[in-house]
Design a protein around this motif. Structure first.
Motif, PDB file in Angstrom:
ATOM      1  N   LEU A 142      16.400 -24.917  72.824  1.00  0.00           N
ATOM      2  CA  LEU A 142      17.317 -25.361  73.871  1.00  0.00           C
ATOM      3  C   LEU A 142      18.756 -25.058  73.469  1.00  0.00           C
ATOM      4  O   LEU A 142      19.137 -25.251  72.301  1.00  0.00           O
ATOM      5  CB  LEU A 142      17.147 -26.860  74.121  1.00  0.00           C
ATOM      6  N   PRO A 143      19.590 -24.619  74.397  1.00  0.00           N
ATOM      7  CA  PRO A 143      20.925 -24.134  74.043  1.00  0.00           C
ATOM      8  C   PRO A 143      21.856 -25.197  73.482  1.00  0.00           C
ATOM      9  O   PRO A 143      22.743 -24.873  72.692  1.00  0.00           O
ATOM     10  CB  PRO A 143      21.456 -23.568  75.367  1.00  0.00           C
ATOM     11  N   PHE A 144      21.650 -26.449  73.868  1.00  0.00           N
ATOM     12  CA  PHE A 144      22.583 -27.488  73.423  1.00  0.00           C
ATOM     13  C   PHE A 144      22.209 -28.072  72.062  1.00  0.00           C
ATOM     14  O   PHE A 144      22.907 -28.959  71.547  1.00  0.00           O
ATOM     15  CB  PHE A 144      22.668 -28.622  74.459  1.00  0.00           C
ATOM     16  N   GLU A 145      21.126 -27.591  71.447  1.00  0.00           N
ATOM     17  CA  GLU A 145      20.678 -28.180  70.186  1.00  0.00           C
ATOM     18  C   GLU A 145      21.445 -27.658  68.976  1.00  0.00           C
ATOM     19  O   GLU A 145      21.670 -28.403  68.014  1.00  0.00           O
ATOM     20  CB  GLU A 145      19.180 -27.917  70.001  1.00  0.00           C
ATOM     21  N   ALA A 146      21.834 -26.386  68.991  1.00  0.00           N
ATOM     22  CA  ALA A 146      22.469 -25.801  67.814  1.00  0.00           C
ATOM     23  C   ALA A 146      23.721 -26.557  67.376  1.00  0.00           C
ATOM     24  O   ALA A 146      23.851 -26.908  66.189  1.00  0.00           O
ATOM     25  CB  ALA A 146      22.779 -24.331  68.063  1.00  0.00           C
ATOM     26  N   PRO A 147      24.684 -26.833  68.273  1.00  0.00           N
ATOM     27  CA  PRO A 147      25.884 -27.560  67.818  1.00  0.00           C
ATOM     28  C   PRO A 147      25.566 -28.918  67.212  1.00  0.00           C
ATOM     29  O   PRO A 147      26.214 -29.346  66.252  1.00  0.00           O
ATOM     30  CB  PRO A 147      26.716 -27.698  69.102  1.00  0.00           C
ATOM     31  N   PHE A 148      24.556 -29.594  67.748  1.00  0.00           N
ATOM     32  CA  PHE A 148      24.205 -30.929  67.255  1.00  0.00           C
ATOM     33  C   PHE A 148      23.781 -30.869  65.785  1.00  0.00           C
ATOM     34  O   PHE A 148      24.251 -31.634  64.943  1.00  0.00           O
ATOM     35  CB  PHE A 148      23.098 -31.527  68.116  1.00  0.00           C
ATOM     36  N   PHE A 149      22.871 -29.939  65.447  1.00  0.00           N
ATOM     37  CA  PHE A 149      22.361 -29.860  64.082  1.00  0.00           C
ATOM     38  C   PHE A 149      23.372 -29.235  63.134  1.00  0.00           C
ATOM     39  O   PHE A 149      23.435 -29.585  61.952  1.00  0.00           O
ATOM     40  CB  PHE A 149      21.050 -29.085  64.051  1.00  0.00           C
ATOM     41  N   GLU A 150      24.154 -28.299  63.622  1.00  0.00           N
ATOM     42  CA  GLU A 150      25.133 -27.645  62.759  1.00  0.00           C
ATOM     43  C   GLU A 150      26.185 -28.619  62.252  1.00  0.00           C
ATOM     44  O   GLU A 150      26.753 -28.429  61.174  1.00  0.00           O
ATOM     45  CB  GLU A 150      25.776 -26.484  63.502  1.00  0.00           C
ATOM     46  N   GLN A 151      26.458 -29.687  63.006  1.00  0.00           N
ATOM     47  CA  GLN A 151      27.396 -30.709  62.551  1.00  0.00           C
ATOM     48  C   GLN A 151      26.929 -31.356  61.253  1.00  0.00           C
ATOM     49  O   GLN A 151      27.741 -31.880  60.483  1.00  0.00           O
ATOM     50  CB  GLN A 151      27.567 -31.784  63.627  1.00  0.00           C
ATOM     51  N   SER A 152      25.620 -31.336  61.011  1.00  0.00           N
ATOM     52  CA  SER A 152      25.073 -31.924  59.785  1.00  0.00           C
ATOM     53  C   SER A 152      24.868 -30.891  58.692  1.00  0.00           C
ATOM     54  O   SER A 152      24.300 -31.206  57.641  1.00  0.00           O
ATOM     55  CB  SER A 152      23.732 -32.607  60.096  1.00  0.00           C
ATOM     56  N   GLY A 153      25.298 -29.663  58.935  1.00  0.00           N
ATOM     57  CA  GLY A 153      25.221 -28.635  57.912  1.00  0.00           C
ATOM     58  C   GLY A 153      23.908 -27.884  57.852  1.00  0.00           C
ATOM     59  O   GLY A 153      23.648 -27.183  56.865  1.00  0.00           O
ATOM     60  N   ILE A 154      23.061 -28.023  58.878  1.00  0.00           N
ATOM     61  CA  ILE A 154      21.787 -27.305  58.900  1.00  0.00           C
ATOM     62  C   ILE A 154      21.964 -26.039  59.737  1.00  0.00           C
ATOM     63  O   ILE A 154      22.320 -26.122  60.914  1.00  0.00           O
ATOM     64  CB  ILE A 154      20.663 -28.170  59.502  1.00  0.00           C
ATOM     65  N   PRO A 155      21.729 -24.851  59.178  1.00  0.00           N
ATOM     66  CA  PRO A 155      21.839 -23.629  59.978  1.00  0.00           C
ATOM     67  C   PRO A 155      20.836 -23.640  61.133  1.00  0.00           C
ATOM     68  O   PRO A 155      19.663 -23.970  60.942  1.00  0.00           O
ATOM     69  CB  PRO A 155      21.506 -22.522  58.969  1.00  0.00           C
ATOM     70  N   VAL A 156      21.320 -23.299  62.321  1.00  0.00           N
ATOM     71  CA  VAL A 156      20.483 -23.329  63.523  1.00  0.00           C
ATOM     72  C   VAL A 156      20.668 -22.031  64.282  1.00  0.00           C
ATOM     73  O   VAL A 156      21.780 -21.510  64.380  1.00  0.00           O
ATOM     74  CB  VAL A 156      20.846 -24.516  64.443  1.00  0.00           C
TER      75      VAL A 156
END
Length: 366
Positions: A142-156
């Motif tokens: 889903l397109p809105f998921e990447a920014p959410f996880f990247e805030q925690s330092g996980i490459p998405v």
């Protein structure tokens, strides 16, 4: 020849994993595969370590009695990883099992890619911290998921949703003749879902419709037994299900990927879901989104009506289904909403989502 170990834990993950294997074989014919999967992965030549139906559990009350067996299967999977020493572990969805396996793989020095971002953005966002250091990359649908996880330092990496590759869009109603209006019923692929949905769905059937029940391999016998009195037709193969979607007027569908599949087919539907009351009470306190249906989340409005928990009851479902069966303005409104939702699911570079996921996996291998 590098070995890629793939672990899927339920029917929907099995489909995604099988498409990924097919795409990887096209791009890198020399790869070898092993892991945990279902019949779709078996079609790709990947024999499962054990039956995935043992992992297809939902809700706290369902999982508790199976903890001992789950622990045993986890140990078997860890032993297999230690023995096989794959170049990469790809975990697919079902985070309750797969992310625990990922933690053990990391302890063995095996890189991990997780395919299908856990919906921690929907409830308990704090759980994302548990994934830090456990997975090396997330492949998001889903397109809105990447920014959410990247805030925690996980490459998405957003790779698009493989639902766009499903057979659902290519159905032919002429290959699935029906006597009267058809209603596609998709009750789920987990035993707990069936126990809670089938009695309600059966009581909600509008008069005069022909129920067409979609079967999942892990629970086929249970569904046939519970719906024997419906006078239903059954579909199992993806191509046949696509034809049924094209022939039916409406769908009664459990919340999840099935709703997106119906949207791809252009099938107006209602979404329904029940869980154990204890689980429902916990989830309600933790929910962070307005909608349960992915179609509605993507469209940012209620395209399909949602009937969750106590609202998942026959009278309300029947009343919402009738306008769709009549194929009037409400059905057309939904079809317009499907287009707005689905156009957001294509991978950024175009092409097939499973190919985009395969390319991301190969970059990890290199």
């Amino acid at each position: 020849m590098s070995l890629v170990w793939i672990a899927a834990g339920e029917a929907s993950g099995d489909i995604l994993a099988a498409r990924l294997v097919a795409a990887l074989r096209t791009l890198a014919p020399g790869l070898r595969f092993a892991g945990i999967g279902g019949e779709r992965m078996a079609e790709q030549g990947v024999e499962s370590l054990f039956p995935i139906r043992e992992l297809a559990l939902m809700g706290l009350v369902e999982v508790l009695p199976q903890l001992r067996n789950l622990a045993r299967r986890m140990g078997e999977a860890e032993d297999a990883l230690r023995r096989d020493r794959p170049a990469l572990l790809v975990t697919v969805d079902n985070p309750g099992f797969t992310l625990r396996l990922a933690r053990r793989a990391k302890a063995l020095g095996i890189p991990v890619v997780h395919y299908v971002a856990p919906q921690v953005w929907a409830w308990r966002p704090g759980r994302v911290r548990r994934m830090v250091g456990v997975v090396d990359r997330i492949l998001a649908l889903l397109p809105f998921e990447a920014p959410f996880f990247e805030q925690s330092g996980i490459p998405v990496e957003f790779v698009g949703h493989p639902i766009l590759e499903s057979e659902a869009a290519g159905g032919d109603a002429a290959r699935f003749p029906l006597d009267g209006p058809g209603l596609l019923v998709m009750p789920g692929s987990r035993r707990g879902e069936l126990r809670r949905h089938l009695p309600v769905f059966g009581a909600a059937l509008p008069p005069g419709v022909t129920p067409v029940v979609a079967l999942a391999g892990t629970v086929e016998e249970e569904v046939r037994a519970e719906t024997a009195s419906w006078g239903a037709r059954y579909v199992r193969a993806p191509a046949e299900k696509a034809d049924a979607m094209a022939a039916c007027r409406a769908g009664l569908i459990k919340s999840g990927t099935s709703s997106l599949e119906a949207a791809v087919a252009g099938l107006p539907h209602v979404v329904a879901y029940r869980v154990n009351p204890v689980t429902a009470a916990i989830v309600r306190r933790l929910m962070r989104v307005r909608h349960a249906s992915l179609v509605n989340l993507l469209a940012e409005e209620e395209v399909v009506p949602e009937f969750l928990q106590e609202r998942c009851e026959p009278r309300l479902l029947r009343a919402a289904l009738q306008p769709l069966i009549d194929d009037g303005a409400e059905a057309e409104r939904q079809r317009r909403g499907f287009h707005r939702a689905l156009e957001k699911l294509a991978p950024p570079g175009g092409g097939a989502p499973s190919a985009a996921a395969a390319e991301a996996v190969l970059r990890m291998l290199s």
